[in-house]
Motif scaffolding. Structure first.
Motif, mmCIF file in Angstrom:
data_model
loop_
_atom_site.group_PDB
_atom_site.id
_atom_site.type_symbol
_atom_site.label_atom_id
_atom_site.label_comp_id
_atom_site.label_asym_id
_atom_site.label_seq_id
_atom_site.Cartn_x
_atom_site.Cartn_y
_atom_site.Cartn_z
ATOM 1 N N LEU A 92 0.831 -1.201 0.000
ATOM 2 C CA LEU A 92 0.000 0.000 0.000
ATOM 3 C C LEU A 92 0.870 1.257 0.000
ATOM 4 O O LEU A 92 0.575 2.238 -0.698
ATOM 5 N N HIS A 93 1.941 1.225 0.766
ATOM 6 C CA HIS A 93 2.854 2.372 0.772
ATOM 7 C C HIS A 93 3.526 2.551 -0.585
ATOM 8 O O HIS A 93 3.720 3.677 -1.058
ATOM 9 N N SER A 94 3.887 1.431 -1.211
ATOM 10 C CA SER A 94 4.519 1.515 -2.527
ATOM 11 C C SER A 94 3.572 2.123 -3.559
ATOM 12 O O SER A 94 3.999 2.867 -4.446
ATOM 13 N N LEU A 95 2.277 1.825 -3.421
ATOM 14 C CA LEU A 95 1.291 2.344 -4.368
ATOM 15 C C LEU A 95 0.979 3.821 -4.123
ATOM 16 O O LEU A 95 0.788 4.595 -5.066
ATOM 17 N N THR A 96 0.906 4.212 -2.862
ATOM 18 C CA THR A 96 0.475 5.579 -2.520
ATOM 19 C C THR A 96 1.635 6.534 -2.257
ATOM 20 O O THR A 96 1.427 7.751 -2.232
ATOM 21 N N HIS A 97 2.844 5.969 -2.011
ATOM 22 C CA HIS A 97 4.018 6.774 -1.673
ATOM 23 C C HIS A 97 3.758 7.657 -0.452
ATOM 24 O O HIS A 97 4.270 8.773 -0.350
ATOM 25 N N SER A 98 2.921 7.154 0.447
ATOM 26 C CA SER A 98 2.593 7.886 1.674
ATOM 27 C C SER A 98 2.260 6.874 2.761
ATOM 28 O O SER A 98 1.818 5.752 2.474
ATOM 29 N N TRP A 99 2.469 7.279 4.024
ATOM 30 C CA TRP A 99 2.113 6.410 5.148
ATOM 31 C C TRP A 99 0.725 6.735 5.702
ATOM 32 O O TRP A 99 0.274 6.071 6.638
ATOM 33 N N ASN A 100 0.036 7.720 5.142
ATOM 34 C CA ASN A 100 -1.299 8.056 5.642
ATOM 35 C C ASN A 100 -2.294 6.926 5.386
ATOM 36 O O ASN A 100 -3.098 6.570 6.260
ATOM 37 N N GLY A 101 -2.263 6.356 4.187
ATOM 38 C CA GLY A 101 -3.158 5.239 3.873
ATOM 39 C C GLY A 101 -2.924 4.040 4.771
ATOM 40 O O GLY A 101 -3.878 3.495 5.347
ATOM 41 N N PRO A 102 -1.678 3.573 4.923
ATOM 42 C CA PRO A 102 -1.432 2.467 5.850
ATOM 43 C C PRO A 102 -1.870 2.748 7.276
ATOM 44 O O PRO A 102 -2.422 1.869 7.949
#
Length: 467
Positions: free
Chosen positions: A354-364
């Motif tokens: 998920l982090h690789s897809l969004t390039h953010s830690w907010n989603g995780p």
């Protein structure tokens, strides 16, 4: 069991639990070095972070049947040998050896995890909460020390040194459990053979067993996601590698006192639901803080430590409290840890992707926050008084048992699992029905000389008896 044997088992339990976290938590702080040394891709790093947890689920079902066949002590020796071999294999300059060693160490830890509640139930049934707390404390302590010393050892020497030092506790534990295995074999050979009267009904038909499994799964998923990815989250927040590794160590360390206290509290309560709710509140506050107020990262990491340091020991304590005897404790532990860790194993990989897809830690972080819903539901069901079985009993008001049938803690139809009178210092207990005519004591408790009847959800003086 005489005092000397009990002391030997205690030493063995201490050494065993010291080996059930460190080989996993030592990896995440040096993942960057491993990636550089072996030329691993981002996906391979995610697999390496996830592999130990998957192994905990895949190999957990082996523990109950193997221990029934060759004995708990000898099975423990095998588990420690696997941990030792796995740690040493990871030191070789080979990518296949790195992954194979991780699998072996994960397999040994999986078997040791399953056997720990059964060992406590068998040898320390009068102090379930105390010794579960001790085991959880030592597991957390070794995990915290491994995470906290990984980067300093890597900087002082190399990453191989950081991994290799954790083979020493397993090597020290092997002769202790070898002696216990030899003693256990001699005792079994000298004992008269008699058929077991312990029921073998499948726990797969137990709603309570499935709830405990799901609760352990969500709790473990949260724990291992944080162990695997908290350093990366903190580095994204601007901290260097050493500080990020220290934060993991702090998270694991601040929960150590609660890791000891929570099992003791839980064992003295017939209803553990207030503890479940307290854990959920801590998780919501700390994860929400990381998401909306990253400037106070150290505060949120400390609160996360309190939450995870309470949740996992509580889940492990429920494995013992929901089991009427050591055999069921091993079977429930195997079932819960198989399903639970397979669920948990998907966590680090899913969060990494998920982090690789969004390039953010907010989603995780939002995904972790959403897990509070199933954790609350399954936790509340698991924390209700009862024992795991096809019928899943709950506390009842029993009639006073005849004095002649008061045999011991957890007795069923006069069958003793702990001989003698209930000790004054034992943990509290709840009475639950096994079927329409029998009741068992889920755990020991301080005897109340004036009690002839026990209210549901209250402590009292009773033993297992036939109705």
């Amino acid at each position: 069991m005489n005092r000397t044997t009990r002391l030997r088992v205690l030493v063995g339990l201490v050494l065993l639990t010291l080996n059930l976290r460190a080989a996993i938590t030592v990896i995440s702080p040096v993942l960057g070095d491993l990636q550089g040394s072996f030329g691993l891709s981002g996906s391979a790093v995610s697999v390496l972070a996830t592999l130990p947890i998957l192994c905990l689920g895949v190999f957990a079902p082996l523990a109950p049947p193997v221990s029934r066949r060759i004995g708990v002590e000898l099975t423990t020796v095998g588990a420690l040998a696997l941990v030792t071999a796995g740690i040493l294999l990871r030191l070789l300059p080979s990518t296949p050896a790195l992954f194979a060693g991780t699998v072996l160490a994960g397999a040994g830890i999986a078997i040791g995890n399953v056997l720990t509640p059964a060992i406590i139930k068998r040898h320390f049934a009068d102090r379930t909460g105390l010794f579960t707390g001790l085991a959880m404390t030592l597991m957390a302590l070794s995990g915290a020390v491994a995470a906290g010393t990984a980067v300093p050892l890597e900087e002082a020497a190399d990453w191989r040194t950081a991994l290799a030092v954790w083979a020493l506790p397993a090597i020290l534990a092997l002769p202790v459990w070898g002696a216990l295995a030899l003693h256990g074999r001699t005792r079994r050979e000298s004992a008269p053979a008699h058929p077991s009267r312990t029921p073998h009904a499948s726990l797969l038909r137990s709603p309570l067993a499935w709830s405990v499994t799901a609760f352990l799964g969500v709790v473990s998923l949260m724990f291992y996601v944080l162990v695997a990815w908290l350093p990366a989250i903190m580095r994204d927040h601007g901290y260097d590698a050493a500080d990020a590794g220290t934060m993991v160590s702090v998270m694991l360390t601040v929960g150590i006192p609660l890791g000891f206290a929570v099992p003791v509290w839980a064992a003295r309560l017939c209803d553990q639901r207030p503890l479940v709710l307290a854990v959920i509140v801590l998780k919501l506050v700390s994860l929400g803080g990381l998401l909306v107020a990253p400037g106070a990262d150290w505060v949120w990491v400390c609160l996360l430590g309190l939450a995870t340091g309470s949740a996992f020991p509580l889940a492990m304590t429920l494995l013992t409290l929901r089991s009427p005897n050591p055999l069921i404790a091993a079977r429930l532990s195997g079932m819960a840890q198989t399903g639970g860790y397979l669920v948990a194993g998907a966590g680090p990989l899913a969060i990494g992707l998920l982090h690789s897809l969004t390039h953010s830690w907010n989603g995780p972080l939002l995904l972790l926050l959403s897990l509070a819903v199933p954790e609350t539901l399954f936790g509340l069901v698991s924390a209700r008084p009862g024992i795991a079985g096809p019928g899943d009993g709950h506390p009842v008001r029993p009639r006073t048992p005849p004095a002649s049938s008061r045999k011991g803690i957890n007795g069923i139809n006069g069958e003793q699992s702990v001989p003698g009178a209930l000790p004054a210092e034992a943990d509290s207990f709840c009475l639950v029905p096994v079927d329409g005519t029998r009741a068992v004591v889920v755990d020991g408790g301080p005897p109340d000389p004036g009690a002839g009847r026990t209210e549901p959800g209250k402590r009292g003086r009773a033993r297992g008896w036939s109705g």
